[in-house]
Design a protein around this motif. Structure first.
Motif, PDB file in Angstrom:
ATOM      1  N   ASP A 150       0.824  -1.212   0.000  1.00 60.98           N
ATOM      2  CA  ASP A 150       0.000   0.000   0.000  1.00 60.98           C
ATOM      3  C   ASP A 150       0.858   1.262   0.000  1.00 60.98           C
ATOM      4  O   ASP A 150       0.479   2.283  -0.591  1.00 60.98           O
ATOM      5  CB  ASP A 150      -0.947  -0.003   1.206  1.00 60.98           C
ATOM      6  N   VAL A 151       2.017   1.205   0.666  1.00 62.99           N
ATOM      7  CA  VAL A 151       2.928   2.346   0.661  1.00 62.99           C
ATOM      8  C   VAL A 151       3.551   2.517  -0.726  1.00 62.99           C
ATOM      9  O   VAL A 151       3.596   3.623  -1.287  1.00 62.99           O
ATOM     10  CB  VAL A 151       4.045   2.177   1.718  1.00 62.99           C
ATOM     11  N   GLU A 152       4.008   1.403  -1.314  1.00 60.79           N
ATOM     12  CA  GLU A 152       4.701   1.468  -2.604  1.00 60.79           C
ATOM     13  C   GLU A 152       3.785   1.907  -3.734  1.00 60.79           C
ATOM     14  O   GLU A 152       4.221   2.581  -4.677  1.00 60.79           O
ATOM     15  CB  GLU A 152       5.333   0.105  -2.916  1.00 60.79           C
ATOM     16  N   THR A 153       2.520   1.507  -3.699  1.00 61.36           N
ATOM     17  CA  THR A 153       1.587   1.862  -4.770  1.00 61.36           C
ATOM     18  C   THR A 153       0.966   3.239  -4.581  1.00 61.36           C
ATOM     19  O   THR A 153       0.243   3.719  -5.450  1.00 61.36           O
ATOM     20  CB  THR A 153       0.456   0.823  -4.864  1.00 61.36           C
ATOM     21  N   GLY A 154       1.235   3.871  -3.434  1.00 64.21           N
ATOM     22  CA  GLY A 154       0.672   5.188  -3.175  1.00 64.21           C
ATOM     23  C   GLY A 154      -0.737   5.148  -2.624  1.00 64.21           C
ATOM     24  O   GLY A 154      -1.358   6.197  -2.434  1.00 64.21           O
TER      25      GLY A 154
ATOM     26  N   LEU B  89       5.747   6.832   7.805  1.00 67.09           N
ATOM     27  CA  LEU B  89       5.348   5.444   7.589  1.00 67.09           C
ATOM     28  C   LEU B  89       6.534   4.496   7.774  1.00 67.09           C
ATOM     29  O   LEU B  89       6.360   3.366   8.250  1.00 67.09           O
ATOM     30  CB  LEU B  89       4.748   5.283   6.188  1.00 67.09           C
ATOM     31  N   GLN B  90       7.729   4.937   7.408  1.00 69.61           N
ATOM     32  CA  GLN B  90       8.902   4.088   7.586  1.00 69.61           C
ATOM     33  C   GLN B  90       9.187   3.824   9.062  1.00 69.61           C
ATOM     34  O   GLN B  90       9.704   2.774   9.436  1.00 69.61           O
ATOM     35  CB  GLN B  90      10.130   4.737   6.924  1.00 69.61           C
ATOM     36  N   ARG B  91       8.833   4.791   9.913  1.00 72.72           N
ATOM     37  CA  ARG B  91       9.012   4.597  11.354  1.00 72.72           C
ATOM     38  C   ARG B  91       8.043   3.523  11.866  1.00 72.72           C
ATOM     39  O   ARG B  91       8.398   2.705  12.727  1.00 72.72           O
ATOM     40  CB  ARG B  91       8.775   5.918  12.075  1.00 72.72           C
ATOM     41  N   ILE B  92       6.821   3.526  11.328  1.00 71.21           N
ATOM     42  CA  ILE B  92       5.848   2.493  11.695  1.00 71.21           C
ATOM     43  C   ILE B  92       6.351   1.123  11.272  1.00 71.21           C
ATOM     44  O   ILE B  92       6.320   0.151  12.041  1.00 71.21           O
ATOM     45  CB  ILE B  92       4.476   2.776  11.037  1.00 71.21           C
ATOM     46  N   LEU B  93       6.834   1.033  10.041  1.00 72.11           N
ATOM     47  CA  LEU B  93       7.351  -0.238   9.527  1.00 72.11           C
ATOM     48  C   LEU B  93       8.513  -0.745  10.382  1.00 72.11           C
ATOM     49  O   LEU B  93       8.570  -1.927  10.719  1.00 72.11           O
ATOM     50  CB  LEU B  93       7.805  -0.058   8.079  1.00 72.11           C
TER      51      LEU B  93
END
Length: 554
Positions: A215-219, A238-242
């Motif tokens: 979902d992040v990669e596809t926008g 979002l990278q912090r969540i991941l």
């Protein structure tokens, strides 16, 4: 969308169909420009009522799954995995999800062949859940997605009447299905969650982040906000969540009066609990529910609701044969039978009884590792006979030590632990090994880059020691040349060695035998996690033609 009647195969059925046009703002445009700057699509929804079954097909329609499938039960996996299978079936494609909680293991994979029944090794397949399959029966190809009960027949385009006839044939096949054995039985098989719910005791939890990454990669997933009452909204990357969710969380069992709570040991949010509901397992957290995800369609969803909706997590239990993922409870009945094989990977060495540290202490004059350290043991007992050996510890390492001997390339990963049967320490060293499997076949450019790093001495905690990176061999230039030549050797043998002091081969055999016998013991949860991690490592290494050895206490 009016219901219509049609007679198909002597049975009266009712269907409703709706076809309409969609106009949407292209996802690469942020604001309205003109009514002309819109994409046009045609969409349809067809629902067919077969009384005891419902057939649904659609195109360009999303976001209504909860409404569309509410109250509908998916076709049982045990039916789908043999519905289109007989002795003449060719298995062309498997899409697999890994049930391992090792965070660096391959989470999913897709494999294809003319007939996988002839080329796919069933060893370790019990750790994988079959997500979808494509089969060929006498030149008729069919794909099945087990998690959604989606059945697709390959071939020329069919219009309404032919589509209804095909749906009728499939439903009659389901109604009259008699379960039999299938090659697909080698994978983890789903069992009834409701029947086992009261006996399940979770011990470890891993978020499956594939959907989140997608979902992040596809926008589709735009951002995350922390929203607290009376406090201004704060953006959370979002990278912090991941990064916070990619580790394995131990699950603590807490008695609250007559009730039992299962709480994740997490610094991300210290109130995450598992709820073993009637039909599924979900997560609850007041703190994490304040994290709101925003999507490209304008929808806002709490983080916990997102993972509960997709059920994107993996849970292991005290019963080591069980695993929960994708709203289903799966059983790997073969894991226990492999225990005797697993113990053969361990090699007990008495010298590790006196180990007191991983590397020891250092000064600028140090040229070797401290006696009674694991690294000293490795250099004097494992790489002592190497043609060349390189110390790659610290930084972007491939392994702690890399050994070249004859036609064998060995990656050695070492880990010191204070407590016996430390699942977290074993998880760390297994994760390091899994993460670097791909680096066992590096490019020439990667080796040249590494050579620059290996020309330096070892710097530990700010102390620049005199410990050279080349631990065995004449010189680094010759060592790199031998390394490159070895990688081109058709007889190259690759192996991974884990060196640990927190596992005793004899004690592990004793605990594994107790697991097989159902005898209780204090380290049960840790040993179960070690077994799952070991199974994942052996499976990944076998798939890549790599041998595995674990050197530990006797």
């Amino acid at each position: 969308m009016q219901k219509q009647a049609r007679n198909v195969g002597g049975q009266e059925l009712h269907f409703s169909i709706c076809v309409f046009k969609l106009e949407t703002l292209p996802n690469f445009i942020d604001e309205e420009i003109s009514i002309k700057w819109r994409e046009q699509k045609l969409a349809y929804l067809l629902i067919v009522d077969f009384k005891d079954y419902v057939f649904i097909t659609r195109k360009n329609i999303s976001g209504i799954d909860k409404l569309l499938y509410e109250g509908i039960t998916l076709i049982d996996y045990a039916i789908l995995n043999t519905l289109f299978v007989d002795s003449g079936t060719f298995f062309e494609k498997f899409s697999l999800n890994n049930t391992s909680v090792a965070q660096d293991s391959i989470r999913g994979k897709t494999i294809e062949a003319i007939d996988l029944k002839k080329s796919f090794s069933p060893y370790g397949a019990g750790k994988y859940v079959l997500s979808s399959v494509r089969v060929s029966n006498y030149e008729e190809k069919t794909s099945i997605a087990f998690n959604t009960s989606r059945i697709t027949k390959f071939g020329e385009k069919k219009y309404l009447d032919a589509l209804l006839v095909w749906a009728h044939e499939v439903i009659e096949k389901i109604r009259n299905h008699i379960h039999g054995n299938s090659f697909l039985d080698v994978f983890a098989t789903p069992i009834e969650y409701e029947a086992h719910r009261d006996t399940l005791i979770p011990i470890s939890f891993l978020f499956n982040l594939r959907k989140f990454h997608e979902d992040v990669e596809t926008g589709r997933l735009l951002n995350c906000e922390l929203r607290l009452s009376g406090v201004s909204i704060r953006q959370i990357p979002l990278q912090r969540i991941l990064a916070a969710l990619q580790k394995v969380f131990d699950v603590e069992t807490i008695a609250i009066g007559t009730d039992t709570a299962y709480k994740l040991k997490s610094s991300f949010a210290d109130d995450i609990e598992l709820a073993l509901n009637k039909k599924s397992i979900t997560i609850h957290s007041h703190k994490a529910s304040n994290l709101i995800l925003t999507f490209d369609n304008g929808k806002n969803t709490p983080l916990t609701s997102y993972f509960n909706y997709y059920n994107e997590f993996i849970i292991n239990f005290e019963d080591l044969s069980l695993v929960y993922t994708n709203r289903k409870l799966f059983k790997d009945s073969k894991l226990i039978s492999y225990i005797d094989n697993f113990i053969e990977a361990f090699n007990g060495r008495a010298e590790l009884n006196s180990v007191t540290s991983e590397k020891g202490t250092f000064t600028t004059a140090s040229t070797s590792f401290t006696i009674n350290s694991i690294f000293n043991f490795v250099e004097n007992r494992i790489i002592h006979d190497a043609d060349y050996s390189i110390l790659d510890d610290l930084g972007n390492e491939w392994a702690d030590h890399i050994k070249l001997k004859g036609t064998t390339l060995t990656f050695i990963h070492s880990k010191y632990g204070d407590s016996q049967f430390s699942a977290s320490s074993f998880h760390e060293v297994v994760g390091q090994a899994l993460k670097n499997i791909g680096n066992m076949t590096p490019s020439t450019e990667q080796l040249d880059t590494k050579a620059v790093h290996w020309a330096n001495t070892l710097n530990i905690g700010g102390t620049n020691t005199a410990i050279t990176r080349l631990r065995r061999g004449t010189n680094l230039t010759d060592g790199i040349a031998v390394y490159k030549k070895l990688l081109l050797n058709p007889n190259l043998k690759r192996e991974i060695i884990l060196t640990v002091n927190f596992i005793s081969r004899g004690q592990l055999r004793d605990r594994l035998n107790k697991l097989k016998a159902g005898t209780p013991f204090s380290e049960k949860n840790q040993v179960i996690q070690i077994l799952w991690l070991l199974s994942s490592l052996i499976n990944s290494c076998q798939e890549n033609g790599i041998g595995v050895h674990i050197i530990c206490k006797p």
